[in-house]
Design a protein around this motif. Structure first.
Motif, PDB file in Angstrom:
ATOM      1  N   GLY A 120       0.804  -1.217   0.000  1.00 22.43           N
ATOM      2  CA  GLY A 120       0.000   0.000   0.000  1.00 22.43           C
ATOM      3  C   GLY A 120       0.835   1.265   0.000  1.00 22.43           C
ATOM      4  O   GLY A 120       0.388   2.302   0.489  1.00 22.43           O
ATOM      5  N   ARG A 121       2.045   1.209  -0.552  1.00 21.81           N
ATOM      6  CA  ARG A 121       2.907   2.401  -0.529  1.00 21.81           C
ATOM      7  C   ARG A 121       2.650   3.279  -1.758  1.00 21.81           C
ATOM      8  O   ARG A 121       2.427   2.794  -2.857  1.00 21.81           O
ATOM      9  CB  ARG A 121       4.385   2.012  -0.519  1.00 21.81           C
ATOM     10  CG  ARG A 121       4.769   1.052   0.575  1.00 21.81           C
ATOM     11  CD  ARG A 121       4.803   1.644   1.947  1.00 21.81           C
ATOM     12  NE  ARG A 121       5.827   2.656   2.119  1.00 21.81           N
ATOM     13  CZ  ARG A 121       6.118   3.225   3.300  1.00 21.81           C
ATOM     14  NH1 ARG A 121       5.438   2.861   4.394  1.00 21.81           N
ATOM     15  NH2 ARG A 121       7.041   4.146   3.410  1.00 21.81           N
ATOM     16  N   TRP A 122       2.661   4.585  -1.563  1.00 17.11           N
ATOM     17  CA  TRP A 122       2.585   5.541  -2.673  1.00 17.11           C
ATOM     18  C   TRP A 122       3.883   6.339  -2.703  1.00 17.11           C
ATOM     19  O   TRP A 122       4.637   6.340  -1.721  1.00 17.11           O
ATOM     20  CB  TRP A 122       1.373   6.474  -2.510  1.00 17.11           C
ATOM     21  CG  TRP A 122       1.347   7.266  -1.238  1.00 17.11           C
ATOM     22  CD1 TRP A 122       0.891   6.827  -0.018  1.00 17.11           C
ATOM     23  CD2 TRP A 122       1.785   8.615  -1.035  1.00 17.11           C
ATOM     24  NE1 TRP A 122       1.018   7.819   0.928  1.00 17.11           N
ATOM     25  CE2 TRP A 122       1.556   8.945   0.334  1.00 17.11           C
ATOM     26  CE3 TRP A 122       2.325   9.594  -1.859  1.00 17.11           C
ATOM     27  CZ2 TRP A 122       1.857  10.188   0.887  1.00 17.11           C
ATOM     28  CZ3 TRP A 122       2.623  10.842  -1.319  1.00 17.11           C
ATOM     29  CH2 TRP A 122       2.396  11.122   0.041  1.00 17.11           C
TER      30      TRP A 122
ATOM     31  N   PHE B 123      -1.387   0.354  11.195  1.00 15.51           N
ATOM     32  CA  PHE B 123      -1.131  -0.464  10.012  1.00 15.51           C
ATOM     33  C   PHE B 123      -1.365   0.382   8.763  1.00 15.51           C
ATOM     34  O   PHE B 123      -2.438   0.984   8.624  1.00 15.51           O
ATOM     35  CB  PHE B 123      -2.097  -1.652   9.937  1.00 15.51           C
ATOM     36  CG  PHE B 123      -1.990  -2.603  11.094  1.00 15.51           C
ATOM     37  CD1 PHE B 123      -2.604  -2.324  12.312  1.00 15.51           C
ATOM     38  CD2 PHE B 123      -1.299  -3.796  10.966  1.00 15.51           C
ATOM     39  CE1 PHE B 123      -2.514  -3.213  13.380  1.00 15.51           C
ATOM     40  CE2 PHE B 123      -1.209  -4.689  12.016  1.00 15.51           C
ATOM     41  CZ  PHE B 123      -1.816  -4.397  13.230  1.00 15.51           C
ATOM     42  N   CYS B 124      -0.413   0.437   7.860  1.00 16.60           N
ATOM     43  CA  CYS B 124      -0.696   1.000   6.540  1.00 16.60           C
ATOM     44  C   CYS B 124      -1.661   0.055   5.811  1.00 16.60           C
ATOM     45  O   CYS B 124      -1.822  -1.106   6.205  1.00 16.60           O
ATOM     46  CB  CYS B 124       0.577   1.110   5.697  1.00 16.60           C
ATOM     47  SG  CYS B 124       1.843   2.178   6.395  1.00 16.60           S
ATOM     48  N   TYR B 125      -2.245   0.551   4.737  1.00 14.33           N
ATOM     49  CA  TYR B 125      -3.168  -0.262   3.932  1.00 14.33           C
ATOM     50  C   TYR B 125      -2.506  -1.581   3.514  1.00 14.33           C
ATOM     51  O   TYR B 125      -1.357  -1.574   3.063  1.00 14.33           O
ATOM     52  CB  TYR B 125      -3.574   0.549   2.692  1.00 14.33           C
ATOM     53  CG  TYR B 125      -4.416  -0.216   1.715  1.00 14.33           C
ATOM     54  CD1 TYR B 125      -5.790  -0.353   1.910  1.00 14.33           C
ATOM     55  CD2 TYR B 125      -3.839  -0.822   0.606  1.00 14.33           C
ATOM     56  CE1 TYR B 125      -6.565  -1.076   1.011  1.00 14.33           C
ATOM     57  CE2 TYR B 125      -4.603  -1.539  -0.296  1.00 14.33           C
ATOM     58  CZ  TYR B 125      -5.964  -1.663  -0.084  1.00 14.33           C
ATOM     59  OH  TYR B 125      -6.717  -2.374  -0.976  1.00 14.33           O
ATOM     60  N   SER B 126      -3.195  -2.647   3.677  1.00 13.73           N
ATOM     61  CA  SER B 126      -2.798  -4.015   3.282  1.00 13.73           C
ATOM     62  C   SER B 126      -1.578  -4.527   4.047  1.00 13.73           C
ATOM     63  O   SER B 126      -0.959  -5.502   3.632  1.00 13.73           O
ATOM     64  CB  SER B 126      -2.551  -4.146   1.769  1.00 13.73           C
ATOM     65  OG  SER B 126      -1.251  -3.757   1.407  1.00 13.73           O
ATOM     66  N   CYS B 127      -1.242  -3.872   5.152  1.00 16.70           N
ATOM     67  CA  CYS B 127      -0.084  -4.326   5.919  1.00 16.70           C
ATOM     68  C   CYS B 127      -0.544  -5.190   7.091  1.00 16.70           C
ATOM     69  O   CYS B 127      -1.355  -4.756   7.901  1.00 16.70           O
ATOM     70  CB  CYS B 127       0.704  -3.136   6.454  1.00 16.70           C
ATOM     71  SG  CYS B 127       2.039  -3.681   7.532  1.00 16.70           S
ATOM     72  N   PRO B 128      -0.035  -6.397   7.192  1.00  9.25           N
ATOM     73  CA  PRO B 128      -0.412  -7.251   8.316  1.00  9.25           C
ATOM     74  C   PRO B 128       0.500  -7.068   9.525  1.00  9.25           C
ATOM     75  O   PRO B 128       0.263  -7.668  10.567  1.00  9.25           O
ATOM     76  CB  PRO B 128      -0.235  -8.659   7.735  1.00  9.25           C
ATOM     77  CG  PRO B 128       0.883  -8.505   6.742  1.00  9.25           C
ATOM     78  CD  PRO B 128       0.831  -7.090   6.225  1.00  9.25           C
ATOM     79  N   LEU B 129       1.555  -6.259   9.393  1.00  5.03           N
ATOM     80  CA  LEU B 129       2.578  -6.185  10.442  1.00  5.03           C
ATOM     81  C   LEU B 129       2.298  -5.068  11.446  1.00  5.03           C
ATOM     82  O   LEU B 129       2.313  -5.279  12.652  1.00  5.03           O
ATOM     83  CB  LEU B 129       3.953  -5.976   9.785  1.00  5.03           C
ATOM     84  CG  LEU B 129       5.136  -5.961  10.737  1.00  5.03           C
ATOM     85  CD1 LEU B 129       5.437  -7.365  11.235  1.00  5.03           C
ATOM     86  CD2 LEU B 129       6.364  -5.393  10.049  1.00  5.03           C
ATOM     87  N   GLY B 130       2.064  -3.861  10.924  1.00  2.00           N
ATOM     88  CA  GLY B 130       1.755  -2.727  11.808  1.00  2.00           C
ATOM     89  C   GLY B 130       2.944  -2.284  12.631  1.00  2.00           C
ATOM     90  O   GLY B 130       2.930  -2.355  13.858  1.00  2.00           O
ATOM     91  N   CYS B 131       3.973  -1.760  11.960  1.00  2.00           N
ATOM     92  CA  CYS B 131       5.151  -1.300  12.710  1.00  2.00           C
ATOM     93  C   CYS B 131       4.894   0.056  13.360  1.00  2.00           C
ATOM     94  O   CYS B 131       5.654   0.489  14.211  1.00  2.00           O
ATOM     95  CB  CYS B 131       6.378  -1.231  11.807  1.00  2.00           C
ATOM     96  SG  CYS B 131       6.385   0.189  10.698  1.00  2.00           S
ATOM     97  N   GLY B 132       3.824   0.722  12.946  1.00  2.00           N
ATOM     98  CA  GLY B 132       3.516   2.036  13.522  1.00  2.00           C
ATOM     99  C   GLY B 132       2.738   1.908  14.813  1.00  2.00           C
ATOM    100  O   GLY B 132       2.280   0.815  15.184  1.00  2.00           O
TER     101      GLY B 132
ATOM    102  N   LEU C 188       5.404  -1.861  -2.818  1.00  2.00           N
ATOM    103  CA  LEU C 188       5.736  -2.707  -1.667  1.00  2.00           C
ATOM    104  C   LEU C 188       6.481  -1.917  -0.595  1.00  2.00           C
ATOM    105  O   LEU C 188       7.332  -1.089  -0.903  1.00  2.00           O
ATOM    106  CB  LEU C 188       6.618  -3.865  -2.158  1.00  2.00           C
ATOM    107  CG  LEU C 188       7.107  -4.869  -1.128  1.00  2.00           C
ATOM    108  CD1 LEU C 188       5.957  -5.724  -0.618  1.00  2.00           C
ATOM    109  CD2 LEU C 188       8.180  -5.773  -1.729  1.00  2.00           C
ATOM    110  N   CYS C 189       6.184  -2.240   0.666  1.00  2.00           N
ATOM    111  CA  CYS C 189       6.925  -1.643   1.779  1.00  2.00           C
ATOM    112  C   CYS C 189       8.258  -2.379   1.946  1.00  2.00           C
ATOM    113  O   CYS C 189       8.306  -3.615   1.920  1.00  2.00           O
ATOM    114  CB  CYS C 189       6.107  -1.773   3.061  1.00  2.00           C
ATOM    115  SG  CYS C 189       7.055  -1.317   4.531  1.00  2.00           S
ATOM    116  N   MET C 190       9.310  -1.617   2.173  1.00  2.00           N
ATOM    117  CA  MET C 190      10.636  -2.204   2.331  1.00  2.00           C
ATOM    118  C   MET C 190      10.675  -3.201   3.496  1.00  2.00           C
ATOM    119  O   MET C 190      11.359  -4.221   3.428  1.00  2.00           O
ATOM    120  CB  MET C 190      11.651  -1.091   2.561  1.00  2.00           C
ATOM    121  CG  MET C 190      13.070  -1.569   2.585  1.00  2.00           C
ATOM    122  SD  MET C 190      14.228  -0.208   2.698  1.00  2.00           S
ATOM    123  CE  MET C 190      14.116   0.160   4.407  1.00  2.00           C
TER     124      MET C 190
HETATM  125  S1  SF4 Z   1       5.557  -2.451   7.967  1.00  2.00           S
HETATM  126 FE1  SF4 Z   1       5.121  -0.436   8.847  1.00  2.00          FE
HETATM  127  S2  SF4 Z   1       5.676   1.080   7.223  1.00  2.00           S
HETATM  128 FE2  SF4 Z   1       5.520  -0.964   6.267  1.00  2.00          FE
HETATM  129  S3  SF4 Z   1       3.447  -1.016   5.462  1.00  2.00           S
HETATM  130 FE3  SF4 Z   1       3.427  -1.960   7.546  1.00  2.00          FE
HETATM  131  S4  SF4 Z   1       2.887  -0.299   8.974  1.00  2.00           S
HETATM  132 FE4  SF4 Z   1       3.477   0.644   7.012  1.00  2.00          FE
END
Ligand code: SF4
Length: 657
Positions: free
Chosen positions: A80-82, A323-332, A544-546
């Protein structure tokens, strides 16, 4: 011909002329997607095609673009990155900045793969795209508002239909600070390359995107199956030591006589629990974090100091994960902050280090405050922190006195002084006015002796990953067409991307290696660096998110997702070739601008010239010149000049303009 109802891209972009207010759609031929995918690739194609060479980056002729990722919205994960793109006013080169949140799907839901702005508006405006189509609306009432006020006001103003996604600038962008960025979702940032200043120069306050069109893919069932298979890698809760032990782990790694490749599963597990702040103490101890404006070491900022920036304490302040869009991790993470308990994004590693170890500060409360001020103003924390650390060093060396700083004593570790400087930089007032455009401009005003303390590559302040630990950071920051980027590549990224599992001709890192072998160059290392560059361009085209990419391509099936989304059957090597095409086109963009690629090198200090006398990176010097030559040769550019060779340009189907 791809079926338009099942393809993951829209096949068109929106052009907005800010001078006349006219909006025009352009159909993009399918061949362009085959050559560049979408996202960053599409942006590189359009800017190279349409941006006249030599324009003033802050003038009306610059083009500012917002692009969505090709995989965004297809059911793939972490996609979900722009990206925002333009000629950078900070570096005079190709400029780009990457962000998460919800804007990437919103661009597509409005019916576009990208939105591009030309000209500049006589009055502040915002772009609205909703069921009534695209249009400019006045934004004079919002000019002067910070990013949180702006987004809050716009979400309320355009409530009623699909929830809009907003991207906006704050006062720093309006004042055209060359280190200002673009804010989204109340504090996610496309912070780098000074693109907030480009938006400010165009008097474009915000984008409000409220589309509702569904996003398709050729084979959604396969994408779903692949996503499910991938879930075990991020859903597994790996046992982690308490945060207070993490710095000691860093010490252990730094003392271990041999190096070993890092598995991204570890990084992802740390991010899942603590976010990027989780690496803070470890980074200081194993030498990843630059200390005292890159001239110090972990000896100057020992564990008992670094512990002040405690990931567990930050974690405890979290109300919920972000969580950013479509991100299952949620580092924020969203924290309650201040006397009114306002919700803010927690500070990231880069911000904490910019105003922490880099300035010998460990006052977490003030770091939260600085993070909030910068987010509200829309200023890049990496560049702002790096510039203040530079000023502190100049003060220590007597290149600046209190007569210059308006009475401020710029002492290391003085968090209140850092906060005051941030306020002045945002307002372009007092001594802060000298710092508001970043370290290169500030050094130019202070004379030759200041230049050695100005840490940047090509004019962009370096983020906080020390090449004396991983020389790949200096290499990529120096060869990257958007110089100074820590996200462009590194040796450790190559290890985590695990590209050799899909492209067998690429070298597999040794399980154990002598640490000093990292600091010289070799054809194998050059091949790894080029592969990391090409993959980075590819995933920036895909959205893609890094951090997702850190899982590795055998666990995060990027190539398989692309084929399933597009209905193509390309081998991974063909996708890597697309990445190489994007990288080379961005280099051609710079050459057309008259940029000398060899002049974009990182500052000698970060290369270990002179070497550090103590700490985790003691005695290390990097053979950057040879690494650059080997990189250029491996990607098919002239080893001495960095100019893409005619046969490379031809093989990639590019044409020099
Ligand atoms: S890992 Fe973090 S920065 Fe990457 S998409 Fe998920 S919430 Fe956003």
């Amino acid at each position: 011909m791809t079926d338009t109802t099942t393809r993951p891209y829209r096949g068109k972009v929106l052009w907005v002329d800010l001078e006349s207010g006219a909006c025009r759609e352009e159909i993009i031929p399918e061949e362009v997607y085959r050559q560049y995918l979408s996202g960053l690739g599409l942006a590189a194609y359009l800017l190279y095609r349409d941006l006249p060479p030599g324009v003033d980056a802050l003038g009306p002729a610059n083009i500012l673009g917002f692009v969505s990722g090709l995989l965004t919205g297809t059911g793939s994960l972490f996609t979900g990155r722009w990206m925002a793109v333009a000629k950078s006013p900070l570096t005079g080169t190709w400029g780009e900045s990457n962000c998460g949140g919800r804007l990437s799907p919103a661009i597509k839901q409005c019916g576009y793969d990208g939105i591009f702005f030309t000209g500049s508006s006589p009055e502040p405006v915002l772009l609205v795209v909703d069921a009534d189509g695209p249009r400019l609306e006045p934004a004079g009432d919002l000019w002067g508002c910070d990013t949180i006020e702006t987004e809050t006001a716009l979400l309320a103003r355009y409530a009623g239909g699909p929830k809009p996604a907003v991207a906006c600038i704050g006062p720093a962008g309006e004042r055209q600070s060359l280190i200002s960025g673009i804010s989204h979702d109340f504090g996610r940032f496309a912070a780098r390359a000074g693109l907030g200043a480009v938006m400010g120069s165009k008097r474009l306050k915000a984008l409000v995107l409220a589309g509702a069109r569904p996003i398709a893919a050729a084979d959604p069932a396969t994408i779903k199956r692949l996503s499910k298979r991938c879930s075990r890698y991020y859903l597994t809760s790996w046992p982690l030591p308490p945060a207070r032990f993490l710095p000691y782990l860093g010490t252990l790694v730094s003392k271990f006589p041999l190096g070993f490749p890092l598995d991204g599963l570890i990084e992802v597990a740390v991010f899942k629990r603590w976010g990027t702040a989780g690496t803070y103490g470890m980074a200081v101890e194993w030498g990843d974090a630059p200390i005292k404006n890159w001239a110090g070491s972990n000896e100057d900022y020992p564990i008992k100091m670094a512990r002040g920036v405690d990931p567990e304490q930050i974690f405890q302040q979290e109300e919920r994960k972000y969580f950013c869009y479509s991100c299952p991790l949620g580092c924020g993470g969203i924290c309650k902050y201040g006397p009114e308990g306002r919700e803010i994004h927690k500070p990231e590693y880069e911000t904490l280090m910019a105003f922490g170890g880099l300035q010998l500060n460990n006052d977490l409360e003030t770091l939260f405050e600085i993070n909030d001020r910068l987010n509200r103003a829309g200023m890049d924390s990496i560049s702002a922190g790096g510039t203040i650390a530079f000023a502190m060093e100049c003060y220590e060396k007597g290149l600046l006195t209190e007569a210059d700083t308006g009475g401020l004593a710029l002492r290391w570790g003085d968090a209140q002084v850092a906060l005051t400087l941030v306020e002045q930089m945002i307002a372009r007032e007092g001594f802060g006015a000298l710092l508001a455009d970043g370290v290169k401009r500030a050094a130019a005003q202070l004379g030759e002796r200041a230049a050695e303390a100005a840490i940047h590559a090509g004019g962009q302040e370096l983020a906080f990953h020390d090449p004396r630990l991983d020389p790949g950071f200096a290499l990529h920051a120096s060869v990257e067409p958007n110089p100074g980027r820590h996200t462009a590549g590194a040796q450790v990224y190559y290890e985590m991307y695990r590209l050799w599992t899909r492209c067998p001709e690429l070298p597999r890192p040794k399980l154990l290696y002598r640490k000093r072998s990292k600091y010289t160059s070799s054809p194998e290392m050059a091949a790894q660096a080029v592969a990391a560059s090409c993959y980075t361009q590819l995933y920036n085209a895909a959205g893609l998110c890094m951090f997702g990419a850190f899982l590795g391509v055998d666990r995060l099936p990027v190539f398989e997702w692309l084929n399933a989304a597009l209905g193509w059957e390309l081998p991974p090597e063909a996708y890597m070739q697309i990445g190489k095409r994007i990288q080379t086109l961005r280099q051609l963009f710079n050459l057309r601008e008259g940029v000398d690629p060899t002049a974009l090198r990182a500052n000698p200090r970060v290369l270990g010239i002179p070497p550090l006398r103590e700490g985790a990176n003691k005695g290390r010097t990097i053979a950057l010149d040879q690494m650059i030559r080997d990189y250029y040769a491996a990607i098919g550019w002239d080893p001495e000049t960095g100019v893409p060779l005619p046969e490379t340009v031809q093989a990639l189907g590019l044409r020099e303009k």
